[in-house]
Scaffold this motif. Structure first.
Motif: not given
Length: 214
Positions: A65-71, A146-159, A161-162, A165-168
């Motif tokens: 899941y974390a690797v996919w979030l990078v993609v 569309e840019v705002l929607s992608s920015a929200i997706q990136i923000l959620l993905a960053l959280f 990912f962190v 990694c911590y829980v795993s």
């Protein structure tokens, strides 16, 4: 307690990602955006796998899941660059979102807040299965939606990912700790979940908090 808090937070993040992805998938279907539709489907599957790994204490699923979030961050960054026409990207020339199969644009182009759509009749510019329109009065252009929607997706993905990694890492540490206890013959089953795991000495998928030392 920290592990439980991390799991709960990660589940909340995954739930928000799932809602955002499903909402985005609907509007991409309405706009015939085939490339985002495929990417959204893969993202939904990865998020569900991440939630399953969180609930079932499977740290390998969380790593995937974390690797996919990078993609996913890379894909959404590309979408932002595409709609802002960074570099040589051009919405008027490149129809990457539809795999160059049609001239359809984002659904928000005609249905954005405050947009007034006026059809252009008898236009020779449109192919047989398309029509020409003019859009005016939009409070927010579709590119920025569309840019705002992608920015929200990136923000959620960053959280996500962190916390993934911590829980795993916590899951892996607990599994290694329980392996050590099992090899020493210290674990005694005290719950309903892990008696077979502790007695048989197999690799546990749960925390050793279910076991106790004499």
């Amino acid at each position: 307690m920290g592990k439980c808090d991390g799991r709960c937070t990660l589940l909340v993040i995954c739930s928000l990602q799932l809602v955002a992805a499903l909402q985005r998938q609907v509007f991409d279907f309405l706009g015939y955006q085939w490339a985002p539709i495929l990417a959204n489907f893969l993202h939904i599957m990865a998020v569900i796998l991440g939630m399953f790994g969180t609930v079932q204490f499977r740290f390998r699923y969380l790593i995937f899941y974390a690797v996919w979030l990078v993609v996913w961050v890379g894909w959404n960054s590309f979408i932002i660059c595409f709609y802002l026409e960074v570099g040589n990207l051009s919405q008027d020339r490149d129809f990457l979102m539809t795999f160059n199969t049609s001239l359809h644009r984002s659904w928000w182009m005609e249905h954005g807040p405050g947009c007034l759509v006026t059809p252009v009749l008898d236009s020779r510019m449109a192919p047989d299965d398309h029509h020409v329109i003019t859009v005016s009065g939009c409070l927010l252009d579709y590119q920025y939606i569309e840019v705002l929607s992608s920015a929200i997706q990136i923000l959620l993905a960053l959280f996500g990912f962190v916390y993934a990694c911590y829980v795993s890492k916590v899951f892996q540490d607990d599994e290694d700790s329980c392996d050590v206890r099992l090899s020493a013959g210290w674990c005694l089953s005290v719950g309903l979940v892990l008696p077979s795991v502790c007695l048989n000495g197999s690799s546990p998928h749960y925390s050793c908090s279910y076991c106790m030392t004499p």
